[in-house]
Motif scaffolding. Structure first.
Motif, PDB file in Angstrom:
ATOM      1  N   LEU A   3      41.053   9.545 -39.784  1.00  0.00           N
ATOM      2  CA  LEU A   3      39.598   9.731 -39.830  1.00  0.00           C
ATOM      3  C   LEU A   3      39.044   9.974 -38.434  1.00  0.00           C
ATOM      4  O   LEU A   3      38.194  10.859 -38.238  1.00  0.00           O
ATOM      5  N   SER A  11      48.215  14.313 -46.732  1.00  0.00           N
ATOM      6  CA  SER A  11      46.917  13.657 -46.558  1.00  0.00           C
ATOM      7  C   SER A  11      45.805  14.420 -47.285  1.00  0.00           C
ATOM      8  O   SER A  11      45.648  15.631 -47.121  1.00  0.00           O
ATOM      9  N   LEU A  19      42.673  13.632 -46.727  1.00  0.00           N
ATOM     10  CA  LEU A  19      41.613  13.755 -45.723  1.00  0.00           C
ATOM     11  C   LEU A  19      41.715  15.079 -44.967  1.00  0.00           C
ATOM     12  O   LEU A  19      40.696  15.661 -44.580  1.00  0.00           O
ATOM     13  N   TYR A  25      38.674  17.775 -44.701  1.00  0.00           N
ATOM     14  CA  TYR A  25      38.182  18.331 -43.440  1.00  0.00           C
ATOM     15  C   TYR A  25      38.199  19.860 -43.470  1.00  0.00           C
ATOM     16  O   TYR A  25      37.203  20.510 -43.116  1.00  0.00           O
TER      17      TYR A  25
END
Length: 623
Positions: A161, A231, A233, A237
């Motif tokens: 993050l 991932s 995340l 993104y």
């Protein structure tokens, strides 16, 4: 106990660290800029520094001692939250101070000083050095923790993050500098050296921040760690950057085209062409690069279900923006056309909306057409991928959402047309232009009808392909019904009605060779089972087994509701549908009182929504 201790240590260390950092920066700033003339301010900064420095050092030393003895302590999520949270707290002001320092230094070299060069120079120098040292130290500690204390779950997520947040901030600063640089070079006449310096500094600092963190992200992505490679995340993104860049490009392209149309229609144009073109160029390049990264990831790593869900949200979100621009532009142009005809020619007041709606229509057609073509290609694929795309919740929300809006628009437009005609038939005089008034309502009806036709066709195609896929799956499966004779025939009848392509057979209750052969060759066994039934042959079969347990003599099933033969057939049909679709098995239950109450409330809310929409939208059709 350990969790409470960690929270105490790292919260206390954070308070001491941030208090020491900013008191030290402002103390030095006061010494070099104001020469210590503000005594109370200087005393306050000294007092804060004297208190906060031991607070940070004491708790941080304690935390480091614990981390040196326990590997789990070093990789804990709370410790990682402290490290990466403070890295973010240092990074954001560090970017601003570096930009200030470089900007004022270059401006002094070219003899274009800012308003207060001394204050800006000393603040940039002091803040950059202090924040830079602390940022570098905590970065080294975080890297050491990652190397010697394996980060899993929350700890690894916090690191990811931070990296994506830092990369996003750097990309934003870089994009702002790049846009400013293009605008300076594209201006007519002598460019401002001060603007050139500011844009160049922002671009260089942003590129350094983004490039450094993006390199670390790419290193983790190609590592052997499956958690990092898969991932979610990362996909969030990438798609978020693409969506934001696309929205920026679409918005500025609309403004750019509107400016060109304004110029063609003889209206005054504010600003220059490069002001709208620069954001389009930068945002498009950013979106294309991150799209290339996504394609490279797809070639190396198979797409997981959650990653596919993020991809769908991104594509359908951009498609929705494009379609809204298309529909809004088309509706606006039709309104302008009708008003111009009713006024015997294009009047000057209509040139402004004509320019804007034309720009919206062109951009909307390009964006929606591109995105819609992409999602339709995915939805029409054969096999498991196409089935997942067609049945995804995101796609259905998109299609049914626009169907609802189009249906509502069509309903209100038709109601308005009938209202106007009936009121005139009853003798009411209409003061305006009736032809133009009705034509505007008809135009909105046609637009809504086009949306209904497009999305209804997509839904029908999805249904047809889904049914063909289901029938193909049914034809490949052989089901054997295991139950008492009368119940077995009832189950077979229910399955034949719902799954006509499914191969069905009933096995007898007696042990024989034919029963054993049918059970051995079955793909799935369905039916009802009592403990007194022989299960040795069922257990030896490799087929999937969908069985409803029945009470028998002194056998009673806890947590299983009593069922009738009709309930058994309905439950087995539901289970077979879920089995053929590859979904987890869930029992079929009737509507509870809470669900019924929720449906009633939802219906009332829809009625209120329709009433509000009717009041809001009817004035649109009044000419």
């Amino acid at each position: 106990m350990m969790v409470v201790r960690r929270w105490y240590l790292f919260v206390s260390a954070t308070i001491g660290l941030q208090g020491f950092t900013w008191s030290f920066i402002w103390l030095l700033y006061g010494v070099f800029v104001t020469s210590g003339r503000l005594i109370e301010t200087t005393a306050l900064q000294l007092a804060t520094l004297i208190v906060c420095l031991p607070l940070w050092l004491g708790h941080w030393w304690w935390a480091e001692q614990l981390a040196g003895r326990d590997r789990e302590e070093r990789g804990s999520a709370i410790r990682q939250l402290y490290l990466y949270g403070n890295l973010v707290a240092f990074l954001l002001p560090l970017i601003g101070s570096m930009i200030d320092l470089l900007s004022v230094s270059l401006r002094l070299l070219i003899n274009r000083p800012p308003a207060d060069p001394v204050a800006q120079f000393w603040y940039g120098t002091i803040a950059s050095c202090t924040l830079g040292v602390l940022f570098a130290y905590h970065s080294l500690v975080a890297r050491h923790d990652a190397a010697h204390g394996h980060l899993v779950n929350s700890g690894a997520f916090i690191r990811r993050l931070y990296l994506f947040v830092a990369a996003g901030v750097g990309l934003l600063v870089y994009a702002g500098g790049a846009v400013g640089l293009i605008q300076v070079f594209g201006e007519s006449g002598v460019s401002s050296l001060s603007r050139l310096v500011d844009a160049s500094v922002g671009m260089i600092v942003g590129l350094g921040i983004w490039g450094g963190h993006w390199w670390l992200i790419q290193q983790l992505s190609v590592s052997a760690d499956e958690e990092e490679r898969g991932s979610v995340l990362r996909k969030v993104y990438l798609y978020l950057v693409i969506v934001i860049a696309s929205l920026v490009a679409v918005t500025n392209a609309t403004i750019l085209l509107a400016g060109l149309f304004r110029q063609a229609l003889g209206l005054p144009v504010f600003g220059q062409l490069i002001d709208g073109l620069a954001p389009v160029i930068v945002a498009t390049l950013i979106a294309l690069y991150h799209g290339y990264v996504l394609r490279a990831d797809a070639a190396l790593i198979p797409e997981a279900p959650r990653q596919a869900g993020i991809r769908r949200v991104a594509w359908y979100l951009v498609a929705a923006v494009g379609q809204l621009a298309l529909v809004g532009g088309l509706g606006g142009l039709l309104s302008v056309l009708i008003r111009s005809v009713a006024s015997t020619g294009i009047i000057s007041e209509l040139r402004e909306p004509l320019a804007w709606f034309s720009a919206m229509l062109i951009v909307g057609v390009v964006v929606w057409g591109w995105c819609w073509r992409r999602v339709q290609q995915m939805a029409t694929l054969s096999g498991e991928i196409g089935l997942l795309e067609r049945s995804s919740l995101t796609r259905r929300i998109y299609l049914f959402g626009f169907l609802f809006v189009a249906s509502l628009t069509l309903l209100i437009a038709l109601m308005y047309i009938l209202f106007r005609l009936i009121s005139i038939a009853l003798g009411q005089t209409f003061a305006g232009n009736l032809v133009a008034d009705l034509a505007q309502a008809i135009a909105y009806s046609l637009i809504a009808g086009g949306v209904l036709a497009t999305h209804s066709l997509a839904l029908r195609t999805d249904t047809r392909l889904r049914e063909a896929s289901e029938q193909a799956r049914q034809a490949q499966k052989r089901a054997v019904i295991f139950a008492e004779r009368e119940l077995a025939h009832q189950i077979m009848k229910a399955l034949q009605q719902q799954f006509p392509q499914l191969k069905l057979a009933i096995v007898g209750q007696d042990l024989d060779t034919d029963r054993e052969r049918q059970l051995a060759t079955a793909d799935v066994i369905v039916g009802a089972w009592r403990p007194s039934d022989g299960l040795s042959q069922l257990a030896r079969s490799s087929a999937s087994k969908l069985l409803v347990p029945l009470a028998d003599q002194n056998w009673m099933w806890v947590g299983v509701e009593p069922v009738t033969e009709t309930d058994i057939s309905r439950q087995l049909v539901q289970a077979m549908r879920q089995f053929l679709a590859g979904a987890p098995l869930r029992p079929h239950r009737g509507l509870s009182a809470g669900v019924v109450l929720g449906v009633v409330i939802a219906i009332l809310l829809i009625i209120l929504l329709l009433s509000g929409a009717l009041i809001f939208l009817i004035p649109w059709f009044v000419f």
